[in-house]
Design a protein around this motif. Structure first.
Motif: not given
Lengths: 579, 83
Positions: A126-134, A406-410
């Motif tokens: 949730f956090v990573s996708f919110t952040y990566v969009a920006g 972030l993509l790595l975390v996902i």
């Protein structure tokens, strides 16, 4: 040479470097893919963490945001740096000693529960996708202006680049790419800052120039205050938020920073506990160079903007205004049809009645997207074309490095925490690696979608990710280290409670998805706390629920209590990772 | 946990506590709560409170972490828990 040619050259060179590094540092094992083999020196890790951390929002958005917020922008400056003190003192050394691959790993093992692990995975995604969009949006904006493609095409190009080095190199590739990206982004940020500081104040150091005097012998900060009040805005150095709100937003950003999975995971990549502490220090030092320059750039850019554009006839406008108008990120509408640009605060009724109306003004005519302030800055100051191209490359470096982290975390959350730890424990190292790459591809596609259909302003979307990180991970990790009695029931209840209440508040007061829109305004905020600052309440709720529930449920098993004691002692961290 | 490890943990927590108090004072204190009062003191064009909020607290944060690193390395060594 014109800007376009310079941009192709400089951006081309930097991309060649990133992809070269990705190929050179291909990951062969899951350990290399997840934590770069665990052998990154602290200085390199500090550089990589700084690039990982400083996103499109920091590089492109922050100075612009501050230039429109004035003193209120301090919440970002203090919040996003203060979190590193928490990271260095409270989290990094212990997580490094624990020595696995991810944050859900720690939560799952510490709370001896796959339910806790799953909650952590959901929060991380949730956090990573919110952040990566920006981030993807930031990439699109840069390409749009400098390659003269539309924003969506810009996002596609960004996706292709991230795709190559995130799937190929994993954490190992990303780490060394980020080291290169830090160097490029900081150089790109500082060069125009030096030039402009020199032009405006005669002092090349922007941090000091910000407090210096302009050519007219007036302190720059006094001058910007005056420009602001003359146009009906509040003073630049004054606050328009309540003190409570400033306190809560700062706290949410600090705690959120310390709970961001893509930052935490970087501390798993160094060899020893002492290296984890040290690399947090290096990271903050490298971040501080940009973060103390940003408020100066904010003041320089705003002063330049107000004095070069306002009250100028259209034919005398500098060329950069036209360039940015084409992207749609800056627009001028001649409401009173006098051919002159008027910029003022048309939401200040007193000013409108006393000054604007008598002067025949029919509303503010200039609309500026705050995200362009840094990118437009060199043009506003009339700097050479290569500097402008350099800033474009820097913005891309910042956005791409964070997107990759972030993509790595996902992908790790999916392949390691979900598949290896829960669905198929017997999967081979090769199989897990394949899943990691598949997940990375899927994540790039989803991130690209959000980049094309962005949920809001680059910087404010990111602020929400922090609230969620603050309300979920931070308390669970802190209690896991500092409270031996904390058990799985408490931690799960706390994370769920903190996340739910924060999601509810944001959905209600920020996104207006639920509840009556009539009662979703600032007047109805709980205790006057804005959605951006609500993560702090989410954190308190998490702590309160966790501590209460854990008192009425059984203590954690002996081996878990032993583990907690073990992570408090630095000795043996090198061995802990050989598992 | 043996006696030595307990002592080590206590020393660590004390150092952490002191540094976090400083962390709190420079950011929430100087930058927000007492900002107006501090703004009466001027350094160049800066009011002191505004300076702390936009720059000063960041400098202090950096110093805090490096001090912690240095002290902890010493303490780790003293208690024989370093690597």
């Amino acid at each position: 040479m014109d800007i376009q040619v310079w941009t192709f050259i400089i951006v081309g060179i930097t991309f060649a470097i990133y992809i070269g590094i990705a190929i050179w540092s291909r990951a062969g094992s899951t350990k290399e893919f997840y934590v770069a083999g665990g052998g990154v020196p602290p200085l390199a890790n500090g550089l990589a963490t700084a690039a990982d951390w400083m996103s499109a929002a920091s590089f492109l958005g922050m100075a612009g945001l501050i230039s429109f917020m004035g003193y209120d922008g301090s919440v970002f400056l203090m919040g996003w740096t203060g979190g590193y003190v928490l990271l260095a003192l409270l989290l990094a050394p212990y997580l490094r000693k624990f020595g696995k691959f991810t944050v859900p790993d720690f939560i799952g093992d510490r709370y001896y529960s796959n339910v806790a692990r799953t909650v952590a995975i959901l929060a991380a995604l949730f956090v990573s996708f919110t952040y990566v969009a920006g981030q993807m949006r930031g990439v699109g904006v840069v390409f749009a202006r400098f390659l003269e493609v539309d924003v969506d095409t810009g996002v596609y190009i960004g996706m292709a680049i991230v795709f190559i080095y995130a799937t190929l190199g994993g954490m190992k590739g990303i780490t060394y790419t980020q080291v290169a990206q830090y160097c490029i982004l900081i150089f790109a940020f500082m060069v125009p800052a030096f030039f402009i500081s020199m032009q405006l104040t005669g002092n090349p150091l922007p941090q000091i120039g910000m407090g210096g005097k302009g050519e007219d012998g007036m302190y720059l900060l006094d001058k910007i205050n005056q420009l602001h009040t003359d146009l009906g805005f509040k003073e630049y150095t004054a606050s328009s938020k309540s003190m409570t709100d400033v306190l809560f937003i700062t706290a949410a950003l600090m705690v959120g920073t310390a709970g961001l999975p893509h930052v935490i995971v970087r501390f798993f990549t160094v060899p020893k506990v002492r290296d984890a502490r040290k690399s947090a220090g290096w990271a903050l030092l490298f971040i501080a160079i940009l973060y103390t320059t940003a408020p100066a750039i904010a003041v320089f850019a705003k002063t330049n903007l107000l004095s070069t554009v306002n009250n100028k006839p259209a034919e005398e406008l500098p060329a950069w205004v036209g360039n940015w108008q084409e992207t749609g990120l800056l627009s001028w509408e001649d409401h009173n049809e006098d051919g002159v640009v008027q910029y003022y605060n048309d939401k200040n009724p007193e000013y409108v009645a006393n000054v604007a109306d008598p002067a025949g003004l029919k509303g503010n005519e200039l609309t500026i997207d705050r995200d362009i302030m840094v990118l437009a800055n060199p043009e506003i100051a009339g700097l050479p074309n290569w500097v402008i191209a350099l800033v474009a490359a820097g913005g891309l470096a910042a956005a791409l490095s964070t997107a990759a982290g972030l993509l790595l975390v996902i992908s790790t959350s999916v392949s390691h925490d979900l598949i290896k730890k829960q669905i198929a424990p017997n999967i081979s190292d090769k199989g897990e690696l394949l899943w990691a790459r598949v997940a990375a591809v899927a994540a790039v596609v989803v991130a690209g979608y959000f980049g094309i259909n962005p949920p809001g302003f680059v910087a404010s979307v990111v602020a929400l990710a922090f609230g969620l990180a603050a309300a979920s991970f931070f308390p669970a990790i802190i209690l896991g280290i500092f409270n031996k009695r904390m058990n799985k029931e408490g931690a799960i209840a706390g994370m769920v409670g903190g996340l739910l209440i924060t999601c509810y508040y944001i959905a209600r007061f920020k996104l207006h998805w639920i509840g009556d829109p009539e009662t979703s305004g600032a007047d109805h905020w709980w205790f006057g706390i804005s959605p951006e600052g609500f993560g702090t309440i989410g954190m308190f709720v998490n702590f309160a629920i966790a501590l209460t529930v854990s008192r009425f449920t059984p203590a954690p098993p002996q081996q878990v209590q032993d583990m907690v004691e073990d992570i408090r002692i630095p000795k043996g961290a090198g061995a802990a990772q050989e598992h | 946990m043996n006696e030595k490890h307990k002592q080590y943990w206590k020393t660590n927590l004390r150092l952490m506590g002191i540094l976090l108090v400083i962390w709190f004072i420079v950011s929430y204190g100087c930058g927000i709560l007492f900002r107006d009062a501090l703004d009466n003191i001027k350094i160049g064009g800066f009011g002191l409170g505004f300076w702390f909020a936009q720059q000063g607290s960041i400098y202090v944060f950096v110093v805090l972490i490096f001090y912690y690193v240095k002290r902890m390395n010493k303490i780790d060594h003293q208690f024989g828990v370093d690597e």
